[in-house]
Design an enzyme around this catalytic site. Structure first.
Site, mmCIF file in Angstrom:
data_model
loop_
_atom_site.group_PDB
_atom_site.id
_atom_site.type_symbol
_atom_site.label_atom_id
_atom_site.label_comp_id
_atom_site.label_asym_id
_atom_site.label_seq_id
_atom_site.Cartn_x
_atom_site.Cartn_y
_atom_site.Cartn_z
ATOM 1 N N TYR A 191 40.002 45.614 -50.049
ATOM 2 C CA TYR A 191 40.394 46.778 -49.986
ATOM 3 C C TYR A 191 41.718 46.904 -50.467
ATOM 4 O O TYR A 191 42.300 47.301 -51.439
ATOM 5 C CB TYR A 191 40.303 47.398 -48.315
ATOM 6 C CG TYR A 191 41.513 48.409 -48.194
ATOM 7 C CD1 TYR A 191 41.080 49.761 -48.779
ATOM 8 C CD2 TYR A 191 41.984 48.600 -46.874
ATOM 9 C CE1 TYR A 191 41.993 50.614 -48.470
ATOM 10 C CE2 TYR A 191 42.963 49.817 -46.655
ATOM 11 C CZ TYR A 191 42.826 50.847 -47.397
ATOM 12 O OH TYR A 191 43.502 51.840 -47.049
ATOM 13 N N ASP A 230 37.324 35.465 -55.134
ATOM 14 C CA ASP A 230 36.748 36.149 -53.807
ATOM 15 C C ASP A 230 35.403 35.593 -53.489
ATOM 16 O O ASP A 230 34.765 35.445 -54.487
ATOM 17 C CB ASP A 230 36.673 37.781 -54.178
ATOM 18 C CG ASP A 230 36.805 38.477 -52.741
ATOM 19 O OD1 ASP A 230 35.826 38.338 -52.017
ATOM 20 O OD2 ASP A 230 37.533 39.452 -52.545
ATOM 21 N N SER A 288 32.657 37.915 -48.916
ATOM 22 C CA SER A 288 32.023 37.618 -47.601
ATOM 23 C C SER A 288 32.273 39.366 -47.009
ATOM 24 O O SER A 288 31.474 39.474 -45.901
ATOM 25 C CB SER A 288 32.803 36.903 -46.606
ATOM 26 O OG SER A 288 34.297 37.058 -46.674
ATOM 27 N N SER A 335 51.268 40.273 -41.649
ATOM 28 C CA SER A 335 50.993 41.427 -41.005
ATOM 29 C C SER A 335 52.122 41.688 -40.039
ATOM 30 O O SER A 335 52.748 40.645 -39.660
ATOM 31 C CB SER A 335 49.694 41.261 -40.131
ATOM 32 O OG SER A 335 49.619 42.195 -39.122
ATOM 33 N N TYR A 338 44.153 35.848 -34.383
ATOM 34 C CA TYR A 338 44.316 36.396 -35.877
ATOM 35 C C TYR A 338 45.794 36.289 -36.205
ATOM 36 O O TYR A 338 46.330 36.097 -37.169
ATOM 37 C CB TYR A 338 43.693 37.996 -36.023
ATOM 38 C CG TYR A 338 44.468 38.560 -37.237
ATOM 39 C CD1 TYR A 338 43.942 38.200 -38.529
ATOM 40 C CD2 TYR A 338 45.201 39.742 -36.937
ATOM 41 C CE1 TYR A 338 44.683 38.884 -39.745
ATOM 42 C CE2 TYR A 338 45.863 40.255 -38.184
ATOM 43 C CZ TYR A 338 45.423 40.072 -39.402
ATOM 44 O OH TYR A 338 46.048 40.628 -40.445
ATOM 45 N N LYS A 361 48.423 34.093 -39.012
ATOM 46 C CA LYS A 361 49.170 34.526 -39.947
ATOM 47 C C LYS A 361 50.790 34.054 -39.632
ATOM 48 O O LYS A 361 51.405 33.619 -40.786
ATOM 49 C CB LYS A 361 49.403 36.076 -39.920
ATOM 50 C CG LYS A 361 48.126 36.975 -40.491
ATOM 51 C CD LYS A 361 48.145 36.938 -41.764
ATOM 52 C CE LYS A 361 46.927 37.942 -42.122
ATOM 53 N NZ LYS A 361 46.515 37.647 -43.604
ATOM 54 N N TYR A 364 52.665 43.765 -43.585
ATOM 55 C CA TYR A 364 52.271 44.927 -43.678
ATOM 56 C C TYR A 364 52.151 45.826 -42.362
ATOM 57 O O TYR A 364 51.713 45.133 -41.430
ATOM 58 C CB TYR A 364 50.858 45.232 -44.170
ATOM 59 C CG TYR A 364 50.369 44.266 -45.496
ATOM 60 C CD1 TYR A 364 51.184 43.986 -46.137
ATOM 61 C CD2 TYR A 364 49.152 43.922 -45.465
ATOM 62 C CE1 TYR A 364 51.023 43.115 -47.610
ATOM 63 C CE2 TYR A 364 48.626 43.102 -46.610
ATOM 64 C CZ TYR A 364 49.604 42.716 -47.658
ATOM 65 O OH TYR A 364 49.230 42.098 -48.491
ATOM 66 N N ASN A 409 37.009 48.605 -37.077
ATOM 67 C CA ASN A 409 37.915 48.293 -35.867
ATOM 68 C C ASN A 409 39.044 49.285 -35.987
ATOM 69 O O ASN A 409 39.810 49.466 -34.958
ATOM 70 C CB ASN A 409 38.661 46.835 -36.131
ATOM 71 C CG ASN A 409 37.505 45.617 -35.999
ATOM 72 O OD1 ASN A 409 36.609 45.672 -34.954
ATOM 73 N ND2 ASN A 409 37.212 44.870 -36.767
ATOM 74 N N GLY A 411 45.386 44.520 -25.634
ATOM 75 C CA GLY A 411 46.107 43.831 -26.666
ATOM 76 C C GLY A 411 47.125 44.807 -27.450
ATOM 77 O O GLY A 411 47.834 44.315 -28.292
ATOM 78 N N ASP A 412 46.683 46.087 -27.401
ATOM 79 C CA ASP A 412 47.592 47.154 -28.280
ATOM 80 C C ASP A 412 48.909 47.337 -27.679
ATOM 81 O O ASP A 412 48.991 47.230 -26.461
ATOM 82 C CB ASP A 412 46.744 48.358 -27.933
ATOM 83 C CG ASP A 412 45.632 48.625 -29.109
ATOM 84 O OD1 ASP A 412 45.370 47.686 -29.915
ATOM 85 O OD2 ASP A 412 44.763 49.485 -29.009
HETATM 86 C C1 UD1 Z 1 45.400 46.421 -35.851
HETATM 87 C C2 UD1 Z 1 45.139 44.933 -35.308
HETATM 88 C C3 UD1 Z 1 46.429 44.019 -36.338
HETATM 89 C C4 UD1 Z 1 45.896 44.207 -37.715
HETATM 90 C C5 UD1 Z 1 45.771 45.849 -38.272
HETATM 91 C C6 UD1 Z 1 45.202 45.525 -39.685
HETATM 92 C C7 UD1 Z 1 44.715 45.081 -33.165
HETATM 93 C C8 UD1 Z 1 45.039 44.959 -31.721
HETATM 94 N N1 UD1 Z 1 45.612 44.983 -33.945
HETATM 95 O O1 UD1 Z 1 46.646 46.959 -35.712
HETATM 96 O O2 UD1 Z 1 46.352 42.838 -35.699
HETATM 97 O O3 UD1 Z 1 46.952 43.644 -38.475
HETATM 98 O O4 UD1 Z 1 44.728 46.358 -37.377
HETATM 99 O O5 UD1 Z 1 45.292 46.957 -40.097
HETATM 100 O O6 UD1 Z 1 43.461 45.199 -33.223
HETATM 101 N N2 UD1 Z 1 42.654 53.386 -32.187
HETATM 102 C C9 UD1 Z 1 42.045 54.177 -31.496
HETATM 103 N N3 UD1 Z 1 40.568 54.058 -31.767
HETATM 104 C C10 UD1 Z 1 39.923 53.269 -32.555
HETATM 105 C C11 UD1 Z 1 40.688 52.550 -33.544
HETATM 106 C C12 UD1 Z 1 42.190 52.534 -32.977
HETATM 107 O O7 UD1 Z 1 42.335 54.894 -30.502
HETATM 108 O O8 UD1 Z 1 38.680 53.663 -32.813
HETATM 109 C C13 UD1 Z 1 44.057 53.217 -32.050
HETATM 110 C C14 UD1 Z 1 44.734 52.154 -31.413
HETATM 111 O O9 UD1 Z 1 44.659 51.903 -30.213
HETATM 112 C C15 UD1 Z 1 46.229 52.274 -32.023
HETATM 113 C C16 UD1 Z 1 45.960 52.841 -33.465
HETATM 114 O O10 UD1 Z 1 44.587 53.791 -33.107
HETATM 115 O O11 UD1 Z 1 47.078 52.949 -31.146
HETATM 116 C C17 UD1 Z 1 45.951 52.122 -34.689
HETATM 117 O O12 UD1 Z 1 44.830 51.087 -34.237
HETATM 118 P P1 UD1 Z 1 44.475 50.221 -35.585
HETATM 119 O O13 UD1 Z 1 43.947 50.956 -36.709
HETATM 120 O O14 UD1 Z 1 43.217 49.470 -35.043
HETATM 121 O O15 UD1 Z 1 45.566 49.045 -35.794
HETATM 122 P P2 UD1 Z 1 46.428 48.395 -34.838
HETATM 123 O O16 UD1 Z 1 46.070 48.215 -33.568
HETATM 124 O O17 UD1 Z 1 47.838 48.923 -35.151
#
Ligand code: UD1
Length: 337
Positions: A11, A31, A34, A124, A148, A152, A176, A197, A293-294
């Site tokens: 990406y 690359d 994967s 990150s 993860y 880093k 980032y 994710n 973990g958030d």
């Molecule tokens: C996540 C990773 C971080 C990584 C980054 C890459 C975790 C805990 N952290 O960051 O290590 O460097 O991605 O981009 O996974 N959210 C929802 N619903 C969803 C997905 C996310 O509510 O289906 C919320 C999360 O709780 C958060 C926000 O959206 O508040 C952003 O989430 P996300 O895009 O996963 O990024 P990070 O958690 O900041």
């Protein structure tokens, strides 16, 4: 300059390869495909009007990588390749340490063998962990909360030690924040495998009908509407930051660390509503438990990148989600379609 981009079919990698080609650099992509598709590079070639040279090589194939460096002799490396899923890293820590840390070690060996000593590394904001102060400055100590994130951290530490041992290395560590969006053409973008994710790719799949609704992970954080706040940054702004950072360290030498973020935070619901505006429909969501973990809030102090590199993010949240939607609606199944 002749630049090797590891993970260049991914990406952020593919968007950076495009900007490098547009700026007149010669690009070699390494690359293992994967979690990416070579189709991204075909489309980059179509947009740039020229091609990056492609080699399917794995970071863990040390002899293969040495051979590739001897054959191609790049002057610098932008290193994106690696594993990036937080949840998966907790289940398979050894795989994460091997790929990210040992893989980077193999890369540095291959570079050293051909006297290529300029590298921009994809770090990150996750290395900051859960600090009290906001915005996040580069001075805050690293304290990653996931496996993860710790990979880093280890790579950053390794590069700091390397720079201290040998001043002929030129190293940029780029932390980032949350990369989103896509190239304005809608031809390249994020194509996560399996269930996304991250927030914006998930919302985009709801918008295109691949998922029923968004799970909002918690609405009881101390934020504007109770949902988590992040610093989303357009992937093309991020790509541009790599070109500027590379230029800076190649000229000035030494090791430097920069945050790449906008300095603005948006909540989950604010992002969702911005996306609804972009795609012109209401998007269903459910409030569910917090994701372990958030953190509540995370946003950058991007002032060092502005002062040193003259870089600042140019694209706002509406442009980010509009470009992300443009990519998703034109490629509902990603590169496969
Ligand atoms: C996540 C990773 C971080 C990584 C980054 C890459 C975790 C805990 N952290 O960051 O290590 O460097 O991605 O981009 O996974 N959210 C929802 N619903 C969803 C997905 C996310 O509510 O289906 C919320 C999360 O709780 C958060 C926000 O959206 O508040 C952003 O989430 P996300 O895009 O996963 O990024 P990070 O958690 O900041």
């Amino acid at each position: 300059m002749k630049i090797m981009v590891t993970g260049g079919a991914g990406y952020i990698g593919s968007h950076t390869v495009l900007e490098l080609l547009k700026a007149g650099h010669e690009v070699v992509v390494m690359d293992n495909l994967s979690n990416s598709s070579e189709e991204s590079l075909n489309r980059v070639a179509e947009l740039a009007g020229k091609k990056a040279e492609f080699h399917k090589v794995d970071l863990l194939d040390a002899p293969g990588m040495k051979e590739l460096f001897e054959q191609t002799r790049p002057e610098a490396v932008i290193h994106f390749a690696g594993l990036k899923a937080v949840g998966e890293s907790a289940e398979k820590p050894l795989w994460y340490y091997k790929t990210n840390v040992a893989g980077t070690l193999n890369l540095l060996d291959a570079m050293e063998a051909v006297d290529c000593k300029t590298i921009v590394f994809s770090s990150s904001a996750t290395v900051y962990g859960e600090p009290e102060e906001m915005p996040l400055t580069e001075k805050i100590n690293m304290d990653a909360q996931s496996c993860y994130g710790r990979t880093k951290e280890h790579i950053e530490d390794m590069l700091v030690d390397l720079a201290a041992s040998d001043s002929s290395w030129n190293i940029a560590l780029l932390r980032y924040f949350n990369p989103v969006g896509a190239h304005e053409s809608g031809r390249i973008g994020e194509d996560p495998s399996g269930i996304p994710n991250n927030l914006v790719p998930f919302i985009a799949q709801v918008a295109v009908g691949r998922r029923e609704y968004l799970n909002v992970f918690g609405n009881d954080y101390p934020t504007v509407d109770g949902t988590g706040v992040r610093d989303y940054i357009h992937v093309v702004d991020l790509a541009d930051g790599h070109l500027k950072a590379l230029d800076f360290v190649a000229k000035n030498g030494g090791l430097r660390t920069w945050n790449l973020g906008t300095g603005n935070g948006y909540s989950v619901l604010e992002v969702l509503h911005a996306f609804e505006k972009a795609c012109g429909k209401e998007l269903p969501y459910k409030i569910v438990d917090r994701r372990p973990g958030d953190v509540a809030v995370s946003y950058a102090d991007p002032s060092s990148a502005l002062a040193d590199l003259g870089w600042s993010a140019q694209r706002d949240i509406d442009t980010m989600v509009a470009d992300h939607w443009n990519w998703q609606k034109n490629n509902p199944n990603g590169y496969e379609g």
